[in-house]
Design an enzyme around this catalytic site. Sequence first.
Site, PDB file in Angstrom:
ATOM      1  N   SER A 148       0.873  -1.183   0.000  1.00  0.00           N
ATOM      2  CA  SER A 148       0.000   0.000   0.000  1.00  0.00           C
ATOM      3  C   SER A 148       0.904   1.225   0.000  1.00  0.00           C
ATOM      4  CB  SER A 148      -0.869   0.013   1.266  1.00  0.00           C
ATOM      5  OG  SER A 148      -1.528   1.259   1.404  1.00  0.00           O
ATOM      6  N   TYR A 161      -2.399  -1.053  10.414  1.00  0.00           N
ATOM      7  CA  TYR A 161      -2.368  -1.254   8.955  1.00  0.00           C
ATOM      8  C   TYR A 161      -1.063  -0.723   8.356  1.00  0.00           C
ATOM      9  CZ  TYR A 161      -4.024  -1.241   4.096  1.00  0.00           C
ATOM     10  OH  TYR A 161      -4.158  -1.463   2.747  1.00  0.00           O
TER      11      TYR A 161
HETATM   12  N1  LIG Z   1      -8.719  -0.634  -1.272  1.00  0.00           N
HETATM   13  C1  LIG Z   1      -7.679   0.161  -1.022  1.00  0.00           C
HETATM   14  O1  LIG Z   1      -7.799   1.388  -0.937  1.00  0.00           O
HETATM   15  C2  LIG Z   1      -6.295  -0.433  -0.875  1.00  0.00           C
HETATM   16  C3  LIG Z   1      -5.209   0.443  -0.937  1.00  0.00           C
HETATM   17  C4  LIG Z   1      -3.923  -0.075  -0.801  1.00  0.00           C
HETATM   18  C5  LIG Z   1      -3.747  -1.433  -0.600  1.00  0.00           C
HETATM   19  N2  LIG Z   1      -4.837  -2.264  -0.547  1.00  0.00           N
HETATM   20  C6  LIG Z   1      -4.591  -3.687  -0.340  1.00  0.00           C
HETATM   21  O2  LIG Z   1      -5.132  -4.428  -1.406  1.00  0.00           O
HETATM   22  C7  LIG Z   1      -5.504  -5.721  -0.954  1.00  0.00           C
HETATM   23  C8  LIG Z   1      -6.944  -5.999  -1.355  1.00  0.00           C
HETATM   24  O3  LIG Z   1      -7.764  -5.031  -0.744  1.00  0.00           O
HETATM   25  P1  LIG Z   1      -9.272  -4.723  -1.215  1.00  0.00           P
HETATM   26  O4  LIG Z   1      -9.448  -3.262  -1.070  1.00  0.00           O
HETATM   27  O5  LIG Z   1      -9.558  -5.378  -2.508  1.00  0.00           O
HETATM   28  O6  LIG Z   1     -10.054  -5.405  -0.001  1.00  0.00           O
HETATM   29  P2  LIG Z   1     -11.324  -6.404   0.052  1.00  0.00           P
HETATM   30  O7  LIG Z   1     -11.797  -6.366   1.448  1.00  0.00           O
HETATM   31  O8  LIG Z   1     -12.269  -6.073  -1.048  1.00  0.00           O
HETATM   32  O9  LIG Z   1     -10.649  -7.799  -0.266  1.00  0.00           O
HETATM   33  C9  LIG Z   1      -9.767  -8.426   0.646  1.00  0.00           C
HETATM   34  C10 LIG Z   1      -9.735  -9.908   0.329  1.00  0.00           C
HETATM   35  O10 LIG Z   1      -8.898 -10.571   1.304  1.00  0.00           O
HETATM   36  C11 LIG Z   1      -9.616 -11.665   1.854  1.00  0.00           C
HETATM   37  N3  LIG Z   1      -9.183 -11.917   3.232  1.00  0.00           N
HETATM   38  C12 LIG Z   1      -9.374 -11.110   4.308  1.00  0.00           C
HETATM   39  N4  LIG Z   1      -8.872 -11.681   5.413  1.00  0.00           N
HETATM   40  C13 LIG Z   1      -8.335 -12.877   5.034  1.00  0.00           C
HETATM   41  C14 LIG Z   1      -7.661 -13.919   5.728  1.00  0.00           C
HETATM   42  N5  LIG Z   1      -7.449 -13.868   7.060  1.00  0.00           N
HETATM   43  N6  LIG Z   1      -7.234 -15.001   5.015  1.00  0.00           N
HETATM   44  C15 LIG Z   1      -7.460 -15.076   3.686  1.00  0.00           C
HETATM   45  N7  LIG Z   1      -8.102 -14.121   2.967  1.00  0.00           N
HETATM   46  C16 LIG Z   1      -8.531 -13.022   3.635  1.00  0.00           C
HETATM   47  C17 LIG Z   1     -11.083 -11.228   1.813  1.00  0.00           C
HETATM   48  O11 LIG Z   1     -11.972 -12.307   1.942  1.00  0.00           O
HETATM   49  C18 LIG Z   1     -11.121 -10.558   0.438  1.00  0.00           C
HETATM   50  O12 LIG Z   1     -11.269 -11.504  -0.588  1.00  0.00           O
HETATM   51  C19 LIG Z   1      -5.278  -5.721   0.557  1.00  0.00           C
HETATM   52  O13 LIG Z   1      -4.024  -6.298   0.853  1.00  0.00           O
HETATM   53  C20 LIG Z   1      -5.262  -4.242   0.896  1.00  0.00           C
HETATM   54  O14 LIG Z   1      -4.546  -3.954   2.069  1.00  0.00           O
HETATM   55  C21 LIG Z   1      -6.102  -1.791  -0.683  1.00  0.00           C
END
Ligand SMILES: NC(=O)c1ccc[n+]([C@@H]2O[C@H](COP(=O)([O-])OP(=O)(O)OC[C@H]3O[C@@H](n4cnc5c(N)ncnc54)[C@H](O)[C@@H]3O)[C@@H](O)[C@H]2O)c1
Length: 256
Positions: A148, A161
């Site tokens: 991130s 986080y």
């Molecule tokens: N959305 C944002 O703004 C953003 C920004 C930077 C980084 N990210 C990163 O991108 C990645 C995806 O985020 P997103 O926004 O698509 O979130 P999301 O909540 O839509 O998806 C997260 C996924 O991870 C799975 N998950 C959660 N806990 C888990 C566990 N203990 N074991 C296995 N699977 C698990 C969930 O079921 C889901 O499929 C994450 O690592 C997040 O930190 C997101």
Amino acid sequence: MVLPSMRLDDRIALVTGAGSGIGQAIAVAMAEAGADCVCTELPDRMERLGPVCAAIETAGRRAWALPLQLPHLDSIDALVAGALEAAGRIDVLVNNAGVNIPRPALDLTESDWDQVLDTNLKGLFFLSQRVARTMVAGGGGKIVNIASQNGVVGYYRRAAYCASKAGVVNLTRVLAIEWAPHHILVNAVGPTFVLTPLTQSTFDDPTLRQDLLGRIPLGRVGQPEDIVGAVVFLASPAADLITGHTLLVDGGWTAL
Ligand SMILES: NC(=O)c1ccc[n+]([C@@H]2O[C@H](COP(=O)([O-])OP(=O)(O)OC[C@H]3O[C@@H](n4cnc5c(N)ncnc54)[C@H](O)[C@@H]3O)[C@@H](O)[C@H]2O)c1
């Protein structure tokens, strides 16, 4: 021809957290780039993988849906064994699964801290270790960690986080140098705020939304589709001399 391929034809990719948000887009993009894809989801959310696997098959590639509960080692080992049994090998691992529990640092509980660090950092490490062991045996591979921008800059209400994602950024460097002799390349992608279920509550708050937009020179937050190009690129032959790097996809946030 000077331009190396940015395609992933006939590779086997494993994408964690593929049933939602950024992971869903990455899994489909992997297939559009030519890879077959093992998709994981939490055991009680497996139905979310139905549309993703259908989209991968529509792109002409094979898809498998397997459960994963990070950071449990028995779940990680079962996933790797299941992926090898189904697909034969893993060429590309995308560590996308992650959680955030936005809370002021003064109120953060031990349970909040453990859940975020266990999923985002401990789980990511042990899955990488288990998959890398198979890549060593297979002659190499690519790992792309979804970190991130919060791995390199701070933001309010994100102590656990930001700590977890900063850990991912530096873990990426360590694994890159340790595993380079095995031809396993390890990189990360650092998205800015992307509109997904993880961030919906942040975007629903007009004050926070305005604050975020004011920090992004390109003037908009991300969509999952904004992130997939960087992931496919780092997994492709075009990035064969890039390892230990975090590629920020942040609309200029960290340049400000
Ligand atoms: N959305 C944002 O703004 C953003 C920004 C930077 C980084 N990210 C990163 O991108 C990645 C995806 O985020 P997103 O926004 O698509 O979130 P999301 O909540 O839509 O998806 C997260 C996924 O991870 C799975 N998950 C959660 N806990 C888990 C566990 N203990 N074991 C296995 N699977 C698990 C969930 O079921 C889901 O499929 C994450 O690592 C997040 O930190 C997101």
